[in-house]
Design a protein around this motif. Structure first.
Motif, PDB file in Angstrom:
ATOM      1  N   SER A  97      32.444  52.645  76.776  1.00  0.00           N
ATOM      2  CA  SER A  97      32.080  51.254  76.501  1.00  0.00           C
ATOM      3  C   SER A  97      32.252  50.440  77.785  1.00  0.00           C
ATOM      4  CB  SER A  97      32.937  50.697  75.364  1.00  0.00           C
ATOM      5  OG  SER A  97      32.138  49.878  74.522  1.00  0.00           O
ATOM      6  N   GLY A  98      32.116  49.125  77.670  1.00  0.00           N
ATOM      7  CA  GLY A  98      32.136  48.276  78.864  1.00  0.00           C
ATOM      8  C   GLY A  98      33.498  48.204  79.540  1.00  0.00           C
ATOM      9  N   SER A  99      34.568  48.026  78.749  1.00  0.00           N
ATOM     10  CA  SER A  99      35.897  47.902  79.364  1.00  0.00           C
ATOM     11  C   SER A  99      36.316  49.190  80.057  1.00  0.00           C
ATOM     12  CB  SER A  99      36.939  47.492  78.315  1.00  0.00           C
ATOM     13  OG  SER A  99      36.544  46.304  77.697  1.00  0.00           O
ATOM     14  N   PRO A 100      36.144  50.370  79.400  1.00  0.00           N
ATOM     15  CA  PRO A 100      36.451  51.613  80.132  1.00  0.00           C
ATOM     16  C   PRO A 100      35.599  51.775  81.395  1.00  0.00           C
ATOM     17  CG  PRO A 100      36.063  52.079  77.800  1.00  0.00           C
ATOM     18  CD  PRO A 100      35.805  50.625  77.996  1.00  0.00           C
ATOM     19  N   HIS A 126      35.506  38.034  81.617  1.00  0.00           N
ATOM     20  CA  HIS A 126      35.915  38.992  80.577  1.00  0.00           C
ATOM     21  C   HIS A 126      37.332  39.484  80.836  1.00  0.00           C
ATOM     22  CE1 HIS A 126      35.923  42.849  78.288  1.00  0.00           C
ATOM     23  NE2 HIS A 126      35.352  42.050  77.413  1.00  0.00           N
ATOM     24  N   SER A 128      38.521  42.327  80.950  1.00  0.00           N
ATOM     25  CA  SER A 128      38.601  43.477  81.860  1.00  0.00           C
ATOM     26  C   SER A 128      38.374  43.084  83.316  1.00  0.00           C
ATOM     27  CB  SER A 128      37.593  44.552  81.444  1.00  0.00           C
ATOM     28  OG  SER A 128      36.273  44.061  81.569  1.00  0.00           O
ATOM     29  N   ALA A 180      29.829  37.899  83.690  1.00  0.00           N
ATOM     30  CA  ALA A 180      30.581  37.064  82.760  1.00  0.00           C
ATOM     31  C   ALA A 180      30.244  37.393  81.312  1.00  0.00           C
ATOM     32  CB  ALA A 180      30.238  35.604  83.028  1.00  0.00           C
ATOM     33  N   SER A 181      31.072  36.837  80.432  1.00  0.00           N
ATOM     34  CA  SER A 181      30.816  36.962  78.992  1.00  0.00           C
ATOM     35  C   SER A 181      30.283  35.665  78.405  1.00  0.00           C
ATOM     36  CB  SER A 181      32.111  37.296  78.249  1.00  0.00           C
ATOM     37  OG  SER A 181      32.622  38.510  78.703  1.00  0.00           O
ATOM     38  N   HIS A 209      26.322  41.428  79.567  1.00  0.00           N
ATOM     39  CA  HIS A 209      25.606  40.500  78.696  1.00  0.00           C
ATOM     40  C   HIS A 209      24.122  40.444  78.979  1.00  0.00           C
ATOM     41  CE1 HIS A 209      27.834  37.946  75.839  1.00  0.00           C
ATOM     42  NE2 HIS A 209      28.823  38.656  76.324  1.00  0.00           N
ATOM     43  N   THR A 232      27.556  47.238  79.553  1.00  0.00           N
ATOM     44  CA  THR A 232      27.567  47.801  78.207  1.00  0.00           C
ATOM     45  C   THR A 232      26.104  48.071  77.862  1.00  0.00           C
ATOM     46  OG1 THR A 232      27.387  45.606  77.246  1.00  0.00           O
ATOM     47  CG2 THR A 232      29.596  46.527  77.399  1.00  0.00           C
ATOM     48  N   HIS A 234      24.959  47.792  74.447  1.00  0.00           N
ATOM     49  CA  HIS A 234      24.674  47.350  73.072  1.00  0.00           C
ATOM     50  C   HIS A 234      24.435  45.855  72.939  1.00  0.00           C
ATOM     51  CE1 HIS A 234      29.024  47.843  73.968  1.00  0.00           C
ATOM     52  NE2 HIS A 234      29.136  46.651  73.416  1.00  0.00           N
ATOM     53  N   LYS A 235      24.354  45.148  74.063  1.00  0.00           N
ATOM     54  CA  LYS A 235      24.167  43.690  73.951  1.00  0.00           C
ATOM     55  C   LYS A 235      22.668  43.390  74.105  1.00  0.00           C
ATOM     56  CE  LYS A 235      28.837  42.440  75.436  1.00  0.00           C
ATOM     57  NZ  LYS A 235      29.642  43.579  75.743  1.00  0.00           N
TER      58      LYS A 235
HETATM   59  N1  PLP Z   1      32.024  43.095  80.308  1.00  0.00           N
HETATM   60  C1  PLP Z   1      31.534  41.961  79.790  1.00  0.00           C
HETATM   61  C2  PLP Z   1      30.922  40.956  80.710  1.00  0.00           C
HETATM   62  C3  PLP Z   1      31.591  41.734  78.421  1.00  0.00           C
HETATM   63  O1  PLP Z   1      31.141  40.592  77.915  1.00  0.00           O
HETATM   64  C4  PLP Z   1      32.170  42.715  77.591  1.00  0.00           C
HETATM   65  C5  PLP Z   1      32.266  42.568  76.131  1.00  0.00           C
HETATM   66  O2  PLP Z   1      32.016  41.609  75.531  1.00  0.00           O
HETATM   67  C6  PLP Z   1      32.691  43.868  78.190  1.00  0.00           C
HETATM   68  C7  PLP Z   1      32.600  44.030  79.546  1.00  0.00           C
HETATM   69  C8  PLP Z   1      33.438  44.896  77.393  1.00  0.00           C
HETATM   70  O3  PLP Z   1      32.665  45.684  76.656  1.00  0.00           O
HETATM   71  P1  PLP Z   1      33.307  46.572  75.467  1.00  0.00           P
HETATM   72  O4  PLP Z   1      33.605  45.603  74.387  1.00  0.00           O
HETATM   73  O5  PLP Z   1      32.175  47.488  75.179  1.00  0.00           O
HETATM   74  O6  PLP Z   1      34.502  47.245  76.019  1.00  0.00           O
END
Ligand code: PLP
Length: 433
Positions: A97-100, A126, A128, A180-181, A209, A232, A234-235
């Motif tokens: 996923s995005g954070s890993p 975010h 992370s 950014a988120s 995003h 990620t 899935h957005k």
């Molecule tokens: N990076 C950004 C900019 C995000 O907005 C997000 C999640 O919203 C992530 C990383 C993390 O993604 P995940 O929730 O798949 O770990």
């Protein structure tokens, strides 16, 4: 071997309820979308059964000839979707996923306690990217690395590149993170590249995003200026839940990015890849190269603009004054309400969005704003006129929140939540939106 409805009626029923919730609500969470049936078919396939630690052609298990073919196809499609030359760029499609994916990059190119700079969480960044509070290092990124966030200019609501430049020259980070988120504007990559070069830092873009908008060419291309790009899937990209890391096939600041990043993913932080997700991602990346995908992404942006203009007509203050992308950030403080209460009231009317910090906010639990995104309802087929109507619904929700606040006993958020969930909350407000 039974169908789910027979094998486990309890889980089947919960999925049915969630499907109904998704079907009947207005889904405005900027990070969510509805993926296609084809992607879901791949994700729900036998690919989930296979172990395939390692990369194509270099696996630690047998029986991977078809999985190799799939992962190579997914990599090729990922590069093609972002118009990248495979001699200059590589991609790892295994991050879960995005954070890993982000943490894998950090461990690939940094040493523990190296310095990083990302956008402050309360200004749209975010977790992370290095979030910490004055009392606590919250995310793994801020525990294992030294983080000094950059911020928005309070007046314009735009990234304060001047301050980032000054701070970077004092803090001397090894890595600057763009992306950014909750930032409604495009990013000035040339400016960020210049700052990174001044201080000898890597430049990474987290396009989670906006990766769909970038693939469609609707927003500026980060690949021209960054060393590494994460996302990620899935957005706005409309794929399965997952992550990707793109890297220059080059040695940057003494690090061979390709081997460092591939090793950080496996064996550094992950085991076997989720092959069913990689299958779904390959389907999504094929669709991302189609003319319809471009039309969809343009519609995402024009729908968001229609919503933003209408909210401005209703008198709302938008952070940065508008939107270039798929989301708008409304500062509700001048309207006399907060994001948490408005989120609750709208939720009761099946309008799903999220409370969000806005520049100058004191509390993350009761922040002053809401974030509204257009990707999911654009996938459902809504156009500009419907998004104007959505803005009107949100306005009505804010009026009801003000009225509920007036009627609610006590001033605490819990009192408010209890009151609007009780039978004392006038029914006419519950159904009027
Ligand atoms: N990076 C950004 C900019 C995000 O907005 C997000 C999640 O919203 C992530 C990383 C993390 O993604 P995940 O929730 O798949 O770990």
């Amino acid at each position: 071997d039974y169908d789910l409805s027979e094998a486990d009626p309890e889980v089947y029923a919960i999925i049915g309820k969630e499907k109904n919730r998704q079907y009947k609500s207005l889904e405005l969470i900027a990070s969510e979308n509805f993926t296609s049936r084809a992607v879901m078919e791949a994700v729900g396939s036998c690919l989930t059964n296979k172990y395939s630690e390692g990369l194509p052609g270099k696996r630690y298990y047998g029986g991977n000839e078809h999985i190799d073919e799939l992962e190579i196809l997914c990599q090729e499609r990922a590069l093609a979707a972002f118009r990248l030359d495979g001699n200059k760029w590589g991609v790892n499609v295994q991050p879960l996923s995005g954070s890993p994916a982000n943490f894998e990059v950090y461990t690939a190119i940094l040493k523990p306690h190296d310095r990083i700079m990302g956008l402050d969480l309360s200004h749209g960044g975010h977790l992370s990217h290095g979030f910490m509070t004055p009392k606590r290092r919250v995310s793994g990124t801020s525990i294992y690395f030294e983080s000094m966030p950059y911020r928005l200019d309070d007046l314009s609501g735009l990234i304060d590149y001047g301050m980032l430049d000054k701070t970077a020259n004092l803090f001397r980070p090894k890595l600057i993170i763009a992306g950014a988120s909750a930032y409604p504007r495009d990013i000035d990559y040339p400016r960020m590249r210049k700052i990174a070069d001044e201080v000898g830092a890597f430049l990474m873009m987290d396009m989670a995003h906006i990766s769909g908008l970038i693939a469609a060419g609707v927003l500026a291309d980060p690949f021209e200026f960054c060393d590494i790009v994460t996302t990620t899937t899935h957005k706005s990209l409309r794929g399965p839940r997952g992550g990707m890391i793109f890297f220059k096939k080059d040695t940057v600041h003494g690090v061979d990015l390709e081997s460092a990043i591939n090793n950080a993913v496996f064996p550094g932080l992950q085991g076997g890849p989720h092959n069913h997700t990689i299958g779904g991602l390959a389907v999504c990346l094929n669709y991302a190269q189609s003319p319809e995908f471009k039309v969809y992404q343009n519609q995402v942006v024009s729908n968001c603009r229609a919503l933003a203009y209408r909210l401005i007509e209703h008198g709302y203050k938008l952070v940065s004054g508008g939107s270039d992308n798929h989301l708008a950030l409304v500062d509700l403080r001048p309207s006399g309400v907060d994001g948490a209460r408005v989120e609750k009231i709208l939720d009761m009317a099946s309008i799903t969005l999220n409370k969000n910090s806005v520049p100058g906010d004191k509390s993350a639990l009761v922040p002053g704003g809401i974030r509204i995104g257009s990707p999911a309802m654009t996938t459902r087929g809504l156009g500009g006129e419907e998004f104007v109507l959505i803005a009107d619904f949100i306005h009505e929700g804010v009026q009801i929140t003000l009225e509920a606040k007036r009627l609610a006993p006590g001033t605490k958020l819990q009192d408010f939540m209890r009151f609007v969930s009780s039978s004392e909350f006038p029914l006419k407000y519950q159904i009027s939106t």
